[in-house]
Motif scaffolding. Structure first.
Motif: not given
Length: 294
Positions: A174-182, A207-218
């Motif tokens: 609503a605030m016109q912020i570029h949202t990115v979901t992990h 969501t305006r953006g998306i990050k796809l992240q492989l599960l890393h075991i650290l």
């Protein structure tokens, strides 16, 4: 099968390539300071996902200058994004946030601000500040959702219900912020359908953006302990490539894909070891996506 990559989005928006500089502002997280817990999310490294950021002992300006020197041979435009990456970057008094955010956006070479945070750490005063800064330079707000599934959220110790994400996303949009979901792909006991459901859900929510992240075991994480005990299984290379292809297939063409995989610190990465060869992974993904239309 085409998709809107972050690189293309930046070129279309700023007219040239823009690089991110990771910033460590010395924050913590409610999952670490005792508010919700002390051990962090089960997968989170000791650097709070900011393992490639500079030392928090340096000022924001010093970190920007150091980051510029590291990539100056690759970049001609001199434009950068200040990426507040380590831990929860809205988890501080708003006066402190205002100080460091403005220090970043007032730097002449910073074209935009990116803030990684939790949806439950976006109070009214913080949102007001973000809206104010967005009028100065563009702001990306990255929300660490990881999964829409309650069982998985409890397992990773996320610490907030899905409704909190929904509200934060709605208010930011609503605030016109570029949202990115992990979104994390490969969480234990999640099926291919479960993971695709998470991707579809956040896209449908706006969501305006998306990050796809492989599960890393650290190393040093509770997830690593479970892996060593044989309680969880790592995702295979071919399985991940096929999954990303399927994710891209359902992501709307106007949603910016900020990431197709991720970097795990090679010094602490336990599994999947194949993920350390990021170039190979990305080449395979891009080939799979290209072959989708041939």
């Amino acid at each position: 099968m085409e998709y809107l990559s972050f690189n293309k989005y930046l070129r279309d928006t700023f007219g040239e390539k823009v690089y991110k500089i990771s910033i460590n502002a010395g924050f913590t997280c409610p999952n670490r300071d005792g508010t919700l817990g002390t051990r962090g999310c089960i997968f989170c490294s000791k650097g709070g996902s900011g393992d490639f950021a500079e030392s928090a002992e340096l000022s924001v300006t010093q970190q920007i200058e150091k980051g510029k020197r590291q990539v100056e041979r690759k970049i001609k435009s001199g434009k950068y994004i200040a990426y507040f990456q380590a831990f929860t970057n809205t988890y501080a008094p708003v006066e402190r946030l205002k100080e460091i955010y403005y220090e970043a956006v007032r730097h002449p070479d910073i074209a935009a601000l990116s803030i990684a945070t939790r949806p439950d750490c976006l109070g009214d005063d913080v949102l007001k500040l973000i809206e104010e800064i967005n009028r100065v330079k563009p702001v990306f707000v990255e929300l660490g959702l990881q999964t829409i599934h309650k069982k998985s959220a409890e397992y990773i110790r996320r610490g907030y219900p899905l409704e909190v994400y929904n509200e934060a996303l709605e208010r930011l949009n609503a605030m016109q912020i570029h949202t990115v979901t992990h979104i994390i792909l490969g969480l234990p006991d999640e099926s291919r359908e479960d993971m695709l459901e998470s991707v579809k859900y956040v896209c449908d929510r706006g969501t305006r953006g998306i990050k796809l992240q492989l599960l890393h075991i650290l190393d040093g994480t509770d997830l690593a302990d479970e892996y060593r005990q044989g309680k969880i299984k790592e995702m295979g290379f071919d399985e991940y490539v096929a999954l990303i292809r399927d994710c891209v297939r359902i992501i709307p063409k106007d949603v910016v894909i900020h990431r197709l995989t991720g970097d795990g610190d090679k010094k602490t990465l336990i599994a999947p070891l194949w993920s350390a060869d990021k170039k190979r992974v990305l080449n395979a993904i891009n080939k799979a996506i290209k072959n989708e239309v041939e």
